[in-house]
Motif scaffolding. Structure first.
Motif, PDB file in Angstrom:
ATOM      1  N   ASP A  76      42.767 -22.657 -22.027  1.00  0.00           N
ATOM      2  CA  ASP A  76      43.889 -23.421 -21.485  1.00  0.00           C
ATOM      3  C   ASP A  76      44.066 -23.021 -20.020  1.00  0.00           C
ATOM      4  N   THR A  77      43.684 -23.894 -19.117  1.00  0.00           N
ATOM      5  CA  THR A  77      43.751 -23.585 -17.692  1.00  0.00           C
ATOM      6  C   THR A  77      45.181 -23.277 -17.244  1.00  0.00           C
ATOM      7  N   ARG A  78      46.153 -23.963 -17.795  1.00  0.00           N
ATOM      8  CA  ARG A  78      47.545 -23.808 -17.376  1.00  0.00           C
ATOM      9  C   ARG A  78      48.275 -22.676 -18.108  1.00  0.00           C
ATOM     10  N   GLY A  79      47.634 -22.087 -19.090  1.00  0.00           N
ATOM     11  CA  GLY A  79      48.283 -21.051 -19.872  1.00  0.00           C
ATOM     12  C   GLY A  79      47.618 -19.698 -19.721  1.00  0.00           C
ATOM     13  N   ASP A 111      49.044 -11.474 -10.050  1.00  0.00           N
ATOM     14  CA  ASP A 111      50.457 -11.186  -9.798  1.00  0.00           C
ATOM     15  C   ASP A 111      51.196 -12.445  -9.343  1.00  0.00           C
ATOM     16  N   GLY A 112      52.299 -12.738 -10.009  1.00  0.00           N
ATOM     17  CA  GLY A 112      53.112 -13.880  -9.636  1.00  0.00           C
ATOM     18  C   GLY A 112      52.654 -15.200 -10.211  1.00  0.00           C
ATOM     19  N   SER A 113      51.518 -15.219 -10.909  1.00  0.00           N
ATOM     20  CA  SER A 113      50.993 -16.466 -11.459  1.00  0.00           C
ATOM     21  C   SER A 113      51.468 -16.665 -12.897  1.00  0.00           C
ATOM     22  N   THR A 114      51.615 -17.895 -13.294  1.00  0.00           N
ATOM     23  CA  THR A 114      51.985 -18.221 -14.674  1.00  0.00           C
ATOM     24  C   THR A 114      50.834 -18.857 -15.439  1.00  0.00           C
ATOM     25  N   GLN A 115      49.673 -18.953 -14.789  1.00  0.00           N
ATOM     26  CA  GLN A 115      48.515 -19.545 -15.450  1.00  0.00           C
ATOM     27  C   GLN A 115      47.279 -18.716 -15.161  1.00  0.00           C
ATOM     28  N   SER A 116      46.345 -18.721 -16.106  1.00  0.00           N
ATOM     29  CA  SER A 116      45.122 -17.930 -15.966  1.00  0.00           C
ATOM     30  C   SER A 116      44.073 -18.622 -15.111  1.00  0.00           C
ATOM     31  N   GLY A 117      44.119 -19.958 -15.069  1.00  0.00           N
ATOM     32  CA  GLY A 117      43.028 -20.689 -14.421  1.00  0.00           C
ATOM     33  C   GLY A 117      41.772 -20.673 -15.257  1.00  0.00           C
ATOM     34  N   MET A 160      41.391 -14.681 -11.680  1.00  0.00           N
ATOM     35  CA  MET A 160      41.176 -13.270 -11.354  1.00  0.00           C
ATOM     36  C   MET A 160      39.700 -12.882 -11.307  1.00  0.00           C
ATOM     37  N   GLY A 161      38.832 -13.712 -11.859  1.00  0.00           N
ATOM     38  CA  GLY A 161      37.418 -13.393 -11.932  1.00  0.00           C
ATOM     39  C   GLY A 161      36.888 -13.734 -13.313  1.00  0.00           C
ATOM     40  N   LEU A 162      35.746 -13.172 -13.656  1.00  0.00           N
ATOM     41  CA  LEU A 162      35.132 -13.431 -14.955  1.00  0.00           C
ATOM     42  C   LEU A 162      35.644 -12.387 -15.948  1.00  0.00           C
TER      43      LEU A 162
END
Length: 277
Positions: free
Chosen positions: A155-158, A185-191, A209-211
């Motif tokens: 889930d990109t947004r979660g 930090d400060g983000s609400t999604q993992s991407g 954040m990376g892989l």
């Protein structure tokens, strides 16, 4: 240290693209990837040489090889799922669907994400299609576990990667938010975007954040830094021994040698070692 080799770093494989995505490895270990804005599919040979496999791709995104040796593609520009044989001959598998990424099981079943409509679809070996899940905020990457009893959807947004139990008819059951990804930090999604698995049952998830690589218990064990400051869209193991980790990142493709090998979904399912608690 169970995954990365000391002294090994990311190596540039291909550049000069616009937005790379969808890496997939065939039975030889050759890796194919898409360049979304330039509407093409490229091939990385075992010798490292990059060539154009398909130029008029219908704006392809996710790719995956099936047990028949064909390359399956999310051809979202034409709202269909297609396959290509070794010579690039195209066959339409399903029409009238939006798609992002896909996974192909050893029996030929295809799962794909319809991100904009918050759906996960199944295409059966008889090419019958139906929705098997709805409601994930932005379903994106999709992969089967090495034993193919589970399907993972990012889930990109979660913050979570969802886990489902696959059923004999291809249906999905026991949906749960399972892999708990780290957030910047400060983000609400993992991407969370594309994903891949190794033969030990670890799940690798591209993210802001990376892989991030996770154990079978759903925990992030580490984060491999991005090779450049750009969107990390997808990952796959390739190379002659399937121990080279390829990532698509922005306008380039990179790889690095690892200590682990891929789980190949087009082969018979394998049972990874039991997870450590």
């Amino acid at each position: 240290m169970e995954i990365l080799i000391p002294g090994e770093d990311w190596q540039l494989v291909s550049e000069g693209h616009t937005f790379t995505e969808g890496p997939a490895a065939n039975a030889k270990g050759e890796v194919f990837f898409t360049d979304l804005s330039n509407d093409g599919i490229h091939k990385i040979g075992l010798d490292g040489k990059v060539s154009v496999f398909q130029k008029e791709g219908g704006w392809p995104n996710g790719l995956m090889f099936g047990p028949d040796g064909k390359l399956y593609a999310c051809q979202n520009g034409k709202k269909r799922i297609v396959s290509y044989d070794a010579n690039g001959k195209e066959e339409v598998i399903a029409e009238g669907v939006e798609s992002n990424d896909l996974a192909v099981a050893h029996d030929g079943s295809i799962y794909f994400t319809d991100t904009g409509n918050k759906k996960v679809w199944l295409i059966t070996p008889k090419h019958e299609k139906r929705v098997v899940d709805t409601g994930i905020t932005e379903p994106n990457g999709v992969r089967l576990s090495p034993d193919q009893t589970l399907l993972y959807v990012g889930d990109t947004r979660g913050q979570f990667v969802y886990s489902f139990q696959t059923q004999p008819d291809g249906s999905l059951d026991h949906k749960q938010r399972y892999y708990h990804l780290h957030l910047a930090d400060g983000s609400t999604q993992s991407g969370a975007d594309g994903m891949t698995c190794d033969a030990q049952g670890r799940l690798y998830v591209t993210s802001e954040m990376g892989l991030q690589f996770c154990d079978q218990a759903g925990r992030v064990n580490g984060i491999i830094p991005k090779p450049q400051r750009a969107w990390l869209s997808n990952a796959v193991f390739g190379g002659a021994n399937f121990d080279e980790l390829y990532v698509t990142c922005g306008d380039k493709v990179f790889k690095r040698k690892t200590k682990v090998k891929s789980a190949l979904s087009f082969n018979a399912p394998i049972k990874p070692p039991a997870p450590r608690l």
